[in-house]
Scaffold this motif. Structure first.
Motif, mmCIF file in Angstrom:
data_model
loop_
_atom_site.group_PDB
_atom_site.id
_atom_site.type_symbol
_atom_site.label_atom_id
_atom_site.label_comp_id
_atom_site.label_asym_id
_atom_site.label_seq_id
_atom_site.Cartn_x
_atom_site.Cartn_y
_atom_site.Cartn_z
ATOM 1 N N LYS A 250 -10.627 57.597 -2.472
ATOM 2 C CA LYS A 250 -9.681 56.588 -2.432
ATOM 3 C C LYS A 250 -10.340 55.146 -2.918
ATOM 4 N N GLY B 123 -3.193 40.954 -5.906
ATOM 5 C CA GLY B 123 -1.966 41.557 -5.753
ATOM 6 C C GLY B 123 -1.596 42.734 -6.084
ATOM 7 N N THR B 124 -2.174 43.342 -6.967
ATOM 8 C CA THR B 124 -2.251 44.894 -7.240
ATOM 9 C C THR B 124 -3.051 45.539 -6.482
ATOM 10 N N VAL C 64 -3.429 45.007 -3.139
ATOM 11 C CA VAL C 64 -2.399 45.110 -1.952
ATOM 12 C C VAL C 64 -1.551 46.341 -2.063
ATOM 13 N N GLY C 65 -0.931 46.334 -3.257
ATOM 14 C CA GLY C 65 -0.050 47.452 -3.486
ATOM 15 C C GLY C 65 -0.716 48.800 -3.559
ATOM 16 N N LEU C 66 -1.938 48.946 -4.059
ATOM 17 C CA LEU C 66 -2.777 50.060 -4.086
ATOM 18 C C LEU C 66 -3.342 50.380 -2.718
ATOM 19 N N LEU D 205 -1.449 49.795 -0.075
ATOM 20 C CA LEU D 205 -0.171 50.151 0.407
ATOM 21 C C LEU D 205 0.101 51.687 0.188
ATOM 22 N N ARG D 206 -0.574 52.308 -0.820
ATOM 23 C CA ARG D 206 -0.366 53.492 -1.249
ATOM 24 C C ARG D 206 -1.361 54.357 -0.987
ATOM 25 N N TYR E 91 -4.896 53.494 -0.833
ATOM 26 C CA TYR E 91 -6.001 53.271 -1.698
ATOM 27 C C TYR E 91 -7.078 52.300 -0.915
#
Lengths: 352, 373
Positions: free
Chosen positions: A39, A81-82, A84-86, A88-89, A91
């Motif tokens: 991850k 920002g991306t 943070v999104g990763l 949350l998924r 990673y």
């Protein structure tokens, strides 16, 4: 998604110490962390084919593929920002900011999103993003390439902030950062990237590693010597640990012993190790490249004063950058604290 | 000065304001499965969300909420978009996506706990696929894009399995379109072909600033510059929004990359309960948009086609009354969080300073006189 490359086997066991530069110790840590945890992925500008402007990620895209070593668009806010999104998924993104002075477009994402997301989620998720920032001056660079923004991040609740000073710590602290659940800002002392040191790598070596947030006495002074007087605690981190050790050598020739405490972690701060040293020597000087005003030294001074007031023989002094924008490189030697300026402060706490 | 709010007539529309369903070979086919029964469900969603919104506004006026950001007028955009999503899809909302929260099954009281000042959200996005409200304008768009990159890495795109392929809905408004991060996210998602639907609810106003202060060309046309499809849709037409978002989400799930959807709608209330839109918004605009109401047209259509009668609308109204009562009771009974809970999630791991300060506050509270607690 396409690229899957053959991966070198992870260093499952502690290897015998090898000599590595600080930069290559980080490379090894990233490599081993990626091999240990699928991850973990790296994101940043020019980190793939080029291997990063400091070559810290050299060879990692070849080893792990383009999906795990991602050359991003040139947009720092979105790198964070991306990430943070990763996260949350599920990673574990490691973001490389190319130079200290380029972190500010990402500042809102770090401070308002990354740091606060765990509180917003209230337990329903974590964002274990690691942000690597090559920082500090002394490399003769142009504007924005020599700054020390660590206090901004240390002041932000929700972040952990670390600053390794040696190749071994760089390896260990990166590995530790990549196995815990919180966001970590790693302040990498870029002018020490090429310093060499012994590094014991591998997962098994982590058992020997000090806790991520502990300080380290880089140069101890014996209790007897401290009790005899004429000893001073110097608190440093990142690039100024070397400055402190150089100053200690010079001071010793004049009969003054410096106990050098390498903070390693700026948030949380290992106040105990600093206070314990201060109680033995009675004198403390803090040195960092960042401006003295509201810098880490202010926090150290306040906490030492609060916890060791009756042991202190002199006010805690701070040595560091001035209250000016980082100057042009041709005069940076007058801005950066060196051994001479540190020794001057040592003389003052000794009233010499 | 250009018209602050573009007319939705030029945009994709399947149900016009009079309630007439338009023939449309391309977009109509995407909602061919939405018959009378499904339209009644969407009407019910919109009516209950509107009732919830009115109740929240009243609760703020009564001092039970610190603030409320009304979504009234935007029900069709939100319910339509949410109805186009699959259970495994994810939503990154602004702070006004109450209709999407509703469809995704987030407890309305949890949403109100944020506006009461009792939490920063606290619902579980893993359960609903509905992520926390984001109050920094536009900051959630890179999150949505990154989340979609994770979806790609998990192999949950273009498998052909409708229960697995995943899209991410990134919500924003006309005001947010001026933020750099919104453009960054669009570009980033386009570069990586990330499965994102960029869903702008252009409600005409960013607090007091009309859209003419945000962009000089229609927002949807910006898509072309990013190399992604852009569609403008009548945001007050629940059918059209569902069709347009369904196509975009299908494209995302099948590996076709992002789409920019601009839903033209209207913020009927002020920006929040702290705002006064009469200071800046011409009254005629409110009157114009009252003729384009998202619920009225569905009701007209259902009545005209025999899809619903008084009994249905009475039942929905009664259900709204029950919801209102539940919300009122729930908010009034909502306990303040324990003071020490502020320390609980600052960090997931151990943190000595937080532990020390928590212990200090615990001791401080314990020594306070009873009446001060």
């Amino acid at each position: 998604m396409t690229t899957t490359a053959t991966r070198p086997a992870p260093h499952a066991e502690a290897t015998a110490p090898t000599t590595l530069t600080l930069a290559k110790a980080i490379t090894a840590a990233l490599h081993d962390a990626m091999a240990a945890d699928e991850k973990v992925l790296l994101m940043g500008e020019d980190i793939g084919r080029l291997g990063g402007v400091f070559r810290v990620t050299d060879g990692l895209q070849a080893a792990f593929g383009e999906d795990r070593v991602v050359d991003t668009p040139l947009a720092e806010a979105s790198i964070l920002g991306t990430a943070v999104g990763l996260a949350l998924r599920g990673y574990r993104p490691v973001c490389e900011i190319q130079f200290d002075g380029f972190v500010y477009p990402a500042f809102s994402q770090i401070v308002s999103q990354l740091a606060k997301m765990p509180a917003r989620l209230a337990g329903a998720g974590t964002v274990p993003v690691v942000v690597r920032i090559p920082y500090g001056g002394g490399i003769g660079a142009v504007e924005h390439h020599s700054e020390s923004p660590e206090a901004y991040f240390a002041h932000t609740a929700g972040l952990r902030v670390i600053a390794p000073a040696t190749p071994q710590d760089a390896y260990w602290m990166l590995r530790q950062a990549l196995t815990q659940p919180d966001p970590v800002v790693v302040m990498e002392p870029k002018r020490r990237y090429w310093d060499k040191g012994a590094v014991t790598a591998g997962a098994a070596s982590l058992a020997e590693a000090p806790a991520l947030h502990s300080a380290r006495v880089a140069r101890p002074v014996s209790a007897e010597r401290a009790a005899a007087g004429g000893a001073v605690t110097v608190v440093a981190y990142g690039p100024t640990v070397r400055v402190a050790l150089d100053a200690a050598q010079a001071a010793a020739e004049e009969g003054v012993e410096l106990e050098v405490v390498d903070l390693r972690s700026l948030s949380p701060l290992d106040t105990g190790t600093v206070v314990e040293s201060a109680q033995r020597t009675g004198r403390v000087v803090v040195v960092h490249e960042a401006p003295v005003f509201l810098g880490m030294g202010a926090e150290v001074a306040a906490r030492v004063t609060e916890a060791a007031f009756h042991s202190l023989e002199a006010p805690v002094l701070r040595v560091g950058g001035f209250a000016v924008p980082y100057p042009a490189a041709r005069v940076e030697e007058h801005y950066l604290p060196d051994a001479e300026r540190l020794l001057d402060a040592v003389d003052r706490v000794l009233a010499r | 000065m250009p018209d602050a709010v573009p007319a939705p007539d030029a945009a994709v529309q399947l149900l016009d304001p009079s309630g007439t369903r338009r023939e449309d070979a391309r977009w109509g086919a995407l909602v061919s499965g939405v018959g009378a029964e499904q339209l009644r469900e969407r009407y019910r969603d919109m009516a209950l969300v509107r009732r919830f919104d009115a109740e929240a506004t009243a609760l703020q006026r009564q001092g039970e909420l610190a603030l409320w950001a009304s979504g009234t007028g935007q029900e069709a955009a939100q319910v339509g978009a949410a109805r186009a999503l699959a259970p495994q899809d994810h939503v990154f909302p602004t702070y006004r996506e109450h209709g999407i929260a509703w469809v995704r099954g987030v407890d309305p009281l949890q949403v109100l706990s944020l506006y009461r000042g009792a939490s920063h959200g606290g619902w579980d996005p893993r359960a609903s696929g509905f992520h926390p409200y984001t109050l920094v304008i536009g900051a959630q768009l890179p999150h949505a894009t990154g989340y979609a990159m994770g979806v790609q890495r998990d192999g949950d795109v273009a498998t052909g399995d409708p229960a697995r392929d995943t899209a991410v809905l990134a919500c924003f408004g006309d005001g947010a379109s001026s933020q750099g991060e919104v453009s960054e996210a669009l570009n980033w998602a386009a570069v990586f072909r990330a499965p994102v639907v960029f869903f702008c609810q252009n409600n005409g106003w960013a607090i007091s600033s009309p859209t003419s202060r945000q962009f000089a060309a229609p927002l949807a046309r910006r898509a072309e510059g990013f190399g992604v499809p852009g569609v403008q849709v009548d945001g007050n037409d629940v059918l059209a929004v569902e069709a347009v978002v369904r196509e975009a989400a299908d494209r995302a799930r099948s590996g076709g990359g992002p789409t920019l959807v601009e839903a033209l709608t209207f913020r009927v209330a002020a920006h929040t309960t702290s705002d006064d839109s009469s200071r800046y918004r011409p009254r005629e605009e409110d009157e114009l948009w009252a003729t384009r109401d998202p619920l009225t047209r569905v009701e007209a259509h259902l009545r005209a086609t025999g899809g619903a009668d008084d009994a249905f609308f009475d039942a929905v109204r009664a259900e709204g009354d029950e919801l209102g009562a539940r919300v009122r009771r729930g908010v009034r009974e909502m306990a303040d969080p324990e003071p020490l809970s502020m320390f609980d999630h600052a960090y997931a791991g151990d943190h000595p300073l937080v532990a020390q300060e928590r212990a200090w506050l615990e001791g401080w509270i314990a020594t306070e006189p009873e009446e001060a607690r």
